[in-house]
Design a protein around this motif. Structure first.
Motif, PDB file in Angstrom:
ATOM      1  N   UNK A  96       0.855  -1.181   0.000  1.00 24.67           N
ATOM      2  CA  UNK A  96       0.000   0.000   0.000  1.00 24.67           C
ATOM      3  C   UNK A  96       0.879   1.215   0.000  1.00 24.67           C
ATOM      4  N   UNK A  97       0.639   2.145  -0.880  1.00 26.17           N
ATOM      5  CA  UNK A  97       1.481   3.323  -1.006  1.00 26.17           C
ATOM      6  C   UNK A  97       0.726   4.549  -0.518  1.00 26.17           C
ATOM      7  N   UNK A  98       1.080   5.096   0.655  1.00 30.22           N
ATOM      8  CA  UNK A  98       0.404   6.291   1.124  1.00 30.22           C
ATOM      9  C   UNK A  98       0.909   7.512   0.399  1.00 30.22           C
ATOM     10  N   UNK A  99       0.086   8.536   0.395  1.00 26.18           N
ATOM     11  CA  UNK A  99       0.538   9.774  -0.231  1.00 26.18           C
ATOM     12  C   UNK A  99       0.141  10.956   0.639  1.00 26.18           C
ATOM     13  N   UNK A 100       0.304  10.747   1.950  1.00 26.39           N
ATOM     14  CA  UNK A 100      -0.173  11.759   2.893  1.00 26.39           C
ATOM     15  C   UNK A 100       0.925  12.718   3.292  1.00 26.39           C
ATOM     16  N   UNK A 101       1.490  13.380   2.328  1.00 26.77           N
ATOM     17  CA  UNK A 101       2.518  14.352   2.657  1.00 26.77           C
ATOM     18  C   UNK A 101       3.858  13.980   2.058  1.00 26.77           C
ATOM     19  N   UNK A 102       4.775  14.943   2.010  1.00 18.41           N
ATOM     20  CA  UNK A 102       6.046  14.749   1.334  1.00 18.41           C
ATOM     21  C   UNK A 102       6.916  13.661   1.937  1.00 18.41           C
ATOM     22  N   UNK A 103       6.751  13.362   3.233  1.00 17.55           N
ATOM     23  CA  UNK A 103       7.649  12.390   3.860  1.00 17.55           C
ATOM     24  C   UNK A 103       7.216  10.953   3.630  1.00 17.55           C
ATOM     25  N   UNK A 104       5.966  10.708   3.330  1.00 14.53           N
ATOM     26  CA  UNK A 104       5.478   9.336   3.259  1.00 14.53           C
ATOM     27  C   UNK A 104       4.906   8.931   1.913  1.00 14.53           C
ATOM     28  N   UNK A 105       4.724   9.855   0.988  1.00 11.15           N
ATOM     29  CA  UNK A 105       3.986   9.495  -0.231  1.00 11.15           C
ATOM     30  C   UNK A 105       4.764   8.542  -1.119  1.00 11.15           C
ATOM     31  N   UNK A 106       6.080   8.424  -0.954  1.00  7.08           N
ATOM     32  CA  UNK A 106       6.862   7.493  -1.771  1.00  7.08           C
ATOM     33  C   UNK A 106       7.151   6.184  -1.051  1.00  7.08           C
ATOM     34  N   UNK A 107       6.679   6.024   0.176  1.00  7.36           N
ATOM     35  CA  UNK A 107       6.961   4.813   0.942  1.00  7.36           C
ATOM     36  C   UNK A 107       5.985   3.708   0.585  1.00  7.36           C
ATOM     37  N   UNK A 108       6.503   2.489   0.474  1.00  9.71           N
ATOM     38  CA  UNK A 108       5.664   1.316   0.266  1.00  9.71           C
ATOM     39  C   UNK A 108       5.491   0.586   1.594  1.00  9.71           C
ATOM     40  N   UNK A 148      -1.340  13.366   8.469  1.00  8.76           N
ATOM     41  CA  UNK A 148      -2.271  13.166   9.583  1.00  8.76           C
ATOM     42  C   UNK A 148      -2.829  11.752   9.588  1.00  8.76           C
ATOM     43  N   UNK A 149      -3.359  11.358  10.756  1.00 11.79           N
ATOM     44  CA  UNK A 149      -3.826   9.986  10.968  1.00 11.79           C
ATOM     45  C   UNK A 149      -4.992   9.625  10.056  1.00 11.79           C
ATOM     46  N   UNK A 150      -5.863  10.592   9.784  1.00 10.16           N
ATOM     47  CA  UNK A 150      -7.033  10.314   8.939  1.00 10.16           C
ATOM     48  C   UNK A 150      -6.590   9.920   7.545  1.00 10.16           C
ATOM     49  N   UNK A 151      -5.689  10.721   6.937  1.00 12.83           N
ATOM     50  CA  UNK A 151      -5.213  10.409   5.589  1.00 12.83           C
ATOM     51  C   UNK A 151      -4.511   9.059   5.554  1.00 12.83           C
ATOM     52  N   UNK A 152      -3.654   8.802   6.548  1.00 15.78           N
ATOM     53  CA  UNK A 152      -2.934   7.530   6.575  1.00 15.78           C
ATOM     54  C   UNK A 152      -3.900   6.352   6.708  1.00 15.78           C
ATOM     55  N   UNK A 153      -4.900   6.487   7.566  1.00 15.53           N
ATOM     56  CA  UNK A 153      -5.834   5.378   7.770  1.00 15.53           C
ATOM     57  C   UNK A 153      -6.637   5.094   6.501  1.00 15.53           C
ATOM     58  N   UNK A 154      -7.071   6.161   5.803  1.00 16.49           N
ATOM     59  CA  UNK A 154      -7.839   5.983   4.569  1.00 16.49           C
ATOM     60  C   UNK A 154      -6.980   5.342   3.488  1.00 16.49           C
ATOM     61  N   UNK A 155      -5.765   5.843   3.314  1.00 21.17           N
ATOM     62  CA  UNK A 155      -4.908   5.376   2.223  1.00 21.17           C
ATOM     63  C   UNK A 155      -4.355   3.981   2.471  1.00 21.17           C
ATOM     64  N   UNK A 156      -4.242   3.586   3.747  1.00 23.02           N
ATOM     65  CA  UNK A 156      -3.738   2.255   4.074  1.00 23.02           C
ATOM     66  C   UNK A 156      -4.859   1.256   4.327  1.00 23.02           C
ATOM     67  N   UNK A 157      -6.100   1.739   4.347  1.00 22.64           N
ATOM     68  CA  UNK A 157      -7.216   0.848   4.606  1.00 22.64           C
ATOM     69  C   UNK A 157      -7.234   0.342   6.028  1.00 22.64           C
ATOM     70  N   UNK A 158      -6.777   1.165   6.963  1.00 25.84           N
ATOM     71  CA  UNK A 158      -6.731   0.807   8.370  1.00 25.84           C
ATOM     72  C   UNK A 158      -7.662   1.708   9.165  1.00 25.84           C
ATOM     73  N   UNK A 159      -8.056   1.229  10.323  1.00 27.83           N
ATOM     74  CA  UNK A 159      -8.853   2.078  11.195  1.00 27.83           C
ATOM     75  C   UNK A 159      -7.962   3.173  11.775  1.00 27.83           C
TER      76      UNK A 159
END
Length: 261
Positions: A8-20, A56-67
């Motif tokens: 799952x590739x998050x894109x919630x900001x410059x520090x994490x959007x390229x992380x798998x 933020x936690x909301x973006x990460x949870x949505x993009x990773x499919x986690x609560x």
């Protein structure tokens, strides 16, 4: 949403959007722990550097499919370790990675450089002084014999990690301040033809004094790791006595324990 074993590739900001991130939903390992371990690994490798924002936690949870509670628990575990900090109006920010160092006869500078920790050194003092009793005993010299006293502040990613105090026999090495700030003490010894062979080392812990806390960017009374080491060359001569203190929040020793046959 991230499927079992799928990246799952998050894109919630410059520090994490390229992380798998790979989240295995069929694993008995909790999802929050899987996420926390992968974030910690990214911090350790320098992929997430000090100052980077996590999103933020909301973006990460949505993009990773986690609560959201799962993401919050993962982040909180790294906040508790001192790797992340929550800043009001800014978000969750990477502070630093903890330095983990194996107990081998190596220099802190070499270990930090090999781990990609971007070490820098500030030489606080270097002078010739009469050897105090403890230093004289460690180096096998008469009390009051001339020794070189060296004190340095070591930083990684611009943040203090250790205050290093060393004593060497007088005349052993030309301790040029510019070279000391550009490299490590043991590397300078090797360049001078000194072959390090063994050492006696003691590891302990205590609280920081006000002066130590100020230098290390800690609070007075913060936990410090301590290390005293006497290093010997291949002729059995004591060539260095070190008395170092490390921020426990940023530094740990790793041990490998073997069962005797």
């Amino acid at each position: 949403m991230a499927r079992t074993g799928d990246p799952a590739r998050p894109s919630a900001g410059p520090a994490t959007h390229t992380l798998d991130f790979t989240l295995d939903r069929g694993s008995p390992v909790p999802l929050y722990y899987q996420l926390a371990q992968q974030l910690e690994a990214a911090i350790s490798r320098g992929v997430l550097a000090p100052g980077d924002l996590l999103g933020n936690e909301v973006d990460l949870s949505v993009r990773l499919g986690l609560s959201r509670p799962t993401v919050r628990q993962a982040i909180q575990s790294l906040v508790d370790k001192g790797l992340l900090v929550r800043r009001r109006g800014v978000g969750t920010q990477v502070v630093h990675s903890q330095v983990r160092r194996s107990l081998e006869l190596t220099s802190l500078y070499d270990d930090l450089e090999a781990a990609g920790q971007a070490p820098t050194t500030e030489v606080v003092r270097t002078e010739t002084v009469p050897a105090p009793p403890g230093v004289a005993a460690a180096l096998g010299l008469p009390e009051g014999a001339e020794v070189i006293a060296l004190e340095r502040l070591r930083r990684t990613h611009g943040l203090p990690v250790a205050l290093l105090s060393n004593h060497l026999p007088s005349g052993l090495l030309d301790l040029d301040a510019d070279r000391l700030e550009a490299t490590g003490l043991y590397r300078m010894m090797r360049a001078a033809g000194i072959t390090l062979h063994s050492a006696r080392q003691t590891v302990g812990a205590r609280s920081a004094t006000a002066e130590e806390a100020s230098r290390l960017d800690e609070k007075e009374g913060a936990a410090l790791l301590t290390m005293q080491r006497t290093a010997y060359d291949d002729t059995g001569r004591a060539v260095e006595y070190g008395s170092h203190i490390y921020r426990a929040s940023r530094y740990s020793f790793d041990f490998q324990l073997l069962v005797r046959p």
